[in-house]
Design an enzyme around this catalytic site. Structure first.
Site: not given
Length: 100
Positions: A43, A46
């Site tokens: 991600c 993230c």
């Protein structure tokens, strides 16, 4: 020595166990996509958010708990019926939630 406890967990069951073991404390949870062997999450948001979140951790209340939770691989996260989405109502990662 930090003024909070950091717990790293992987998956929904480990997350629930960590929370139940620390009932009554201020709990802050950071949910992130799984990391690979190189420490990179699938991600990209993230990866970008983690240093920011870590920078804010100095402001956590004394005696609180910071739970770093990897939610799973991308296919699991994409499943609308995964426990994070169904039970915790997470709509995306990265997400920070507080529980007390």
């Amino acid at each position: 020595m930090s003024h909070y406890e950091e717990v790293k967990v992987h998956g929904y069951d480990e997350f629930c166990k960590a929370v139940s073991e620390r009932k009554g404390k201020d709990i802050f949870a950071y949910f992130s996509g799984d990391k690979d062997a190189q420490g990179m999450s699938w991600c990209p948001d993230c990866v970008e958010a983690e240093p920011v979140v870590r920078g804010e951790m100095s402001h956590l209340p004394e005696g609180s708990v910071f739970i770093y939770c990897q939610v799973g691989e991308r296919p699991y996260w994409k499943d609308p019926n995964n426990k994070f989405k169904k039970t915790l109502k997470l709509s995306g990662v990265p997400t920070v939630l507080s529980f007390s």
